[in-house]
Every structure is written in C-alpha cells, then in structure tokens.
Design a protein around this motif. Structure first.
Motif, PDB file in Angstrom:
ATOM      1  N   PRO A  98       0.889  -1.280  -0.088  1.00  0.00           N
ATOM      2  CA  PRO A  98      -0.124   0.129   0.006  1.00  0.00           C
ATOM      3  C   PRO A  98       0.766   1.232  -0.106  1.00  0.00           C
ATOM      4  N   ASP A  99       1.960   1.256   0.426  1.00  0.00           N
ATOM      5  CA  ASP A  99       3.117   2.228   0.225  1.00  0.00           C
ATOM      6  C   ASP A  99       3.575   2.712  -1.072  1.00  0.00           C
ATOM      7  N   CYS A 100       3.348   2.117  -1.864  1.00  0.00           N
ATOM      8  CA  CYS A 100       3.759   2.037  -3.445  1.00  0.00           C
ATOM      9  C   CYS A 100       2.347   2.193  -4.449  1.00  0.00           C
ATOM     10  N   LEU A 101       2.415   3.203  -5.138  1.00  0.00           N
ATOM     11  CA  LEU A 101       1.246   3.501  -6.168  1.00  0.00           C
ATOM     12  C   LEU A 101       1.390   3.015  -7.506  1.00  0.00           C
ATOM     13  N   HIS A 102       0.821   2.156  -8.196  1.00  0.00           N
ATOM     14  CA  HIS A 102       0.957   1.836  -9.453  1.00  0.00           C
ATOM     15  C   HIS A 102      -0.507   1.463 -10.188  1.00  0.00           C
ATOM     16  N   ASP A 103      -0.571   1.617 -11.344  1.00  0.00           N
ATOM     17  CA  ASP A 103      -1.777   1.147 -12.129  1.00  0.00           C
ATOM     18  C   ASP A 103      -1.976  -0.390 -11.884  1.00  0.00           C
ATOM     19  N   CYS A 104      -2.960  -0.753 -12.200  1.00  0.00           N
ATOM     20  CA  CYS A 104      -3.211  -2.278 -11.881  1.00  0.00           C
ATOM     21  C   CYS A 104      -3.109  -3.066 -13.335  1.00  0.00           C
ATOM     22  N   ILE A 105      -2.547  -4.198 -13.033  1.00  0.00           N
ATOM     23  CA  ILE A 105      -2.558  -5.149 -14.247  1.00  0.00           C
ATOM     24  C   ILE A 105      -3.045  -6.337 -13.567  1.00  0.00           C
ATOM     25  N   CYS A 112     -10.593 -20.824 -12.118  1.00  0.00           N
ATOM     26  CA  CYS A 112     -10.628 -20.854 -10.555  1.00  0.00           C
ATOM     27  C   CYS A 112     -10.826 -19.582  -9.945  1.00  0.00           C
ATOM     28  N   GLY A 113     -10.782 -18.568 -10.552  1.00  0.00           N
ATOM     29  CA  GLY A 113     -11.090 -17.163 -10.054  1.00  0.00           C
ATOM     30  C   GLY A 113      -9.777 -16.595  -9.379  1.00  0.00           C
ATOM     31  N   GLN A 114      -8.709 -17.232  -9.569  1.00  0.00           N
ATOM     32  CA  GLN A 114      -7.644 -16.787  -8.794  1.00  0.00           C
ATOM     33  C   GLN A 114      -6.988 -15.380  -9.545  1.00  0.00           C
ATOM     34  N   THR A 115      -6.634 -14.537  -8.795  1.00  0.00           N
ATOM     35  CA  THR A 115      -6.321 -13.221  -9.540  1.00  0.00           C
ATOM     36  C   THR A 115      -4.912 -12.631  -8.961  1.00  0.00           C
ATOM     37  N   THR A 116      -4.205 -12.585  -9.811  1.00  0.00           N
ATOM     38  CA  THR A 116      -2.679 -12.165  -9.756  1.00  0.00           C
ATOM     39  C   THR A 116      -2.572 -10.573  -9.959  1.00  0.00           C
ATOM     40  N   HIS A 117      -2.153  -9.835  -9.247  1.00  0.00           N
ATOM     41  CA  HIS A 117      -1.595  -8.281  -9.403  1.00  0.00           C
ATOM     42  C   HIS A 117      -0.255  -8.399  -9.926  1.00  0.00           C
ATOM     43  N   ILE A 118      -0.011  -7.744 -11.016  1.00  0.00           N
ATOM     44  CA  ILE A 118       1.203  -7.415 -11.479  1.00  0.00           C
ATOM     45  C   ILE A 118       1.549  -6.127 -11.692  1.00  0.00           C
ATOM     46  N   ASP A 119       2.742  -5.269 -11.573  1.00  0.00           N
ATOM     47  CA  ASP A 119       3.112  -4.210 -11.833  1.00  0.00           C
ATOM     48  C   ASP A 119       4.008  -4.082 -13.327  1.00  0.00           C
ATOM     49  N   ASP A 120       3.796  -3.383 -14.253  1.00  0.00           N
ATOM     50  CA  ASP A 120       4.609  -3.085 -15.224  1.00  0.00           C
ATOM     51  C   ASP A 120       4.565  -1.905 -15.706  1.00  0.00           C
ATOM     52  N   ASP A 121       5.389  -0.864 -14.910  1.00  0.00           N
ATOM     53  CA  ASP A 121       5.146   0.709 -15.273  1.00  0.00           C
ATOM     54  C   ASP A 121       5.263   0.938 -16.872  1.00  0.00           C
ATOM     55  N   ALA A 122       5.932   0.128 -17.606  1.00  0.00           N
ATOM     56  CA  ALA A 122       5.962   0.388 -18.946  1.00  0.00           C
ATOM     57  C   ALA A 122       4.804   0.359 -19.784  1.00  0.00           C
ATOM     58  N   PRO A 138      -6.678   9.966 -18.777  1.00  0.00           N
ATOM     59  CA  PRO A 138      -6.726   8.688 -17.375  1.00  0.00           C
ATOM     60  C   PRO A 138      -6.699   8.989 -16.318  1.00  0.00           C
ATOM     61  N   GLU A 139      -7.743   8.527 -15.391  1.00  0.00           N
ATOM     62  CA  GLU A 139      -7.759   8.838 -13.998  1.00  0.00           C
ATOM     63  C   GLU A 139      -6.961   7.507 -13.344  1.00  0.00           C
ATOM     64  N   ARG A 140      -7.533   6.196 -13.949  1.00  0.00           N
ATOM     65  CA  ARG A 140      -7.423   5.251 -12.871  1.00  0.00           C
ATOM     66  C   ARG A 140      -7.346   3.818 -13.942  1.00  0.00           C
ATOM     67  N   PRO A 141      -6.561   3.671 -14.764  1.00  0.00           N
ATOM     68  CA  PRO A 141      -6.300   2.698 -15.502  1.00  0.00           C
ATOM     69  C   PRO A 141      -6.202   1.309 -14.732  1.00  0.00           C
ATOM     70  N   VAL A 142      -7.188   0.413 -15.128  1.00  0.00           N
ATOM     71  CA  VAL A 142      -7.043  -1.133 -14.738  1.00  0.00           C
ATOM     72  C   VAL A 142      -6.987  -1.838 -15.891  1.00  0.00           C
ATOM     73  N   ILE A 143      -6.090  -2.843 -16.044  1.00  0.00           N
ATOM     74  CA  ILE A 143      -5.988  -3.846 -17.102  1.00  0.00           C
ATOM     75  C   ILE A 143      -6.310  -5.098 -16.540  1.00  0.00           C
ATOM     76  N   GLU A 144      -7.011  -5.780 -17.066  1.00  0.00           N
ATOM     77  CA  GLU A 144      -7.509  -7.184 -16.745  1.00  0.00           C
ATOM     78  C   GLU A 144      -7.295  -7.966 -17.994  1.00  0.00           C
ATOM     79  N   VAL A 145      -6.396  -9.060 -17.705  1.00  0.00           N
ATOM     80  CA  VAL A 145      -6.131 -10.189 -18.628  1.00  0.00           C
ATOM     81  C   VAL A 145      -6.913 -11.445 -18.154  1.00  0.00           C
TER      82      VAL A 145
END
Length: 153
Positions: A98-105, A112-122, A138-145
């Motif tokens: 929580p002390d580090c801000l990134h857009d979500c991927i 199974c519904g398992q969800t993994t959050h990764i950070d890729d600033d590029a 863009p205010e709050r990009p959220v990318i879901e694969v």
C-alpha cells in the motif's frame, strides 16, 4: 524490456500495519471497523465482494454488518491505495504494497477465479499515453487479462 517495479510485499500483521500507516498518512483515521474490514479482505485468497467481506466481519463481530458500510470502507481503501478493485468481478483484493502506487494489471483465471496483480510501469505508461493521445484524461487505468492460471491450464 519490461519495466517491472520491485518492492516489499507485506503479509499478515505487517500488511495491516502498512495499511494503517498509509491510511493515516492520507489524513484518515484507522478505526476498529476499518481494521476488521481490511483484515477480512486480506484474509481472502481470491478477490472478495463487499458481501463476502460483510459476512466475514459479521461472523467476527457477532452482529450483522451491512454490505453498504463495507462498500464505503472499500471505496476509501481503493482511494488510499490499500485495496484494488477487480472491475470485471466487482470484487476487491488487498494491496500487498500500500505504500507504493501503481496502475493495476490483473491476471484473472476464468476457471478458478484466482487473480494475480502485477506491476509493469512500461505497459501502463503506454496505456496512459494512448489515452491522452485520444484526447482522454486517464484517471485510474485498470488492465485485466482473462485466461487460465498455471494450475488450471
């Protein structure tokens, strides 16, 4: 080459302390109910809905906790970077850093519904630039694969 960001991921009581510190730095109070909601959210191994969290907190409290109250707290948590919203599932995950801000991927397993959050600033920087290029702020990009995780593949 992907621009992955490495940071310390918090777990357990350390995660709760990091969340409390982050929330208080944003000028908000860390109340008993907010702590219970955060700990319930962090206790799920998959994205949890406000109803899932309300049920978990209700069991802990020994009284009914309304999902509307949980939604308000979750909105606060998302705004303060303590939680992330998985848009397609209308569910939430605790942010392990929580002390580090990134857009979500999010990588979401359809099996199974398992969800993994990764950070890729590029990647997220490119998405933001493409949005600005189209005249969009863009205010709050959220990318879901969507696909299948290694366990289900």
């Amino acid at each position: 080459m992907a621009a992955h960001h490495h940071h310390h991921e918090h777990h357990g009581a350390d995660l709760t302390r990091a969340a409390q510190t982050t929330l208080e730095k944003s000028g908000e109070q860390w109340t008993v109910m907010r702590e219970r909601v955060f700990e319930a959210l962090a206790g799920f191994d998959k994205p949890a809905s406000a109803y899932d969290i309300a049920e978990a907190v209700s069991k802990l409290e020994g009284r009914r906790v309304a999902a509307n109250s949980v939604y308000r707290i979750l909105d606060l948590f998302v705004g303060a970077n303590l939680a992330r919203r998985v848009e397609s599932a209308n569910a939430y995950v605790a942010n392990a850093h929580p002390d580090c801000l990134h857009d979500c991927i999010f990588l979401v397993c359809d099996a199974c519904g398992q969800t993994t959050h990764i950070d890729d600033d590029a990647i997220t920087k490119t998405v933001r630039a493409a949005a600005r290029g189209a005249g969009f702020s863009p205010e709050r990009p959220v990318i879901e694969v969507r696909g299948k995780c290694a366990d289900c593949d």
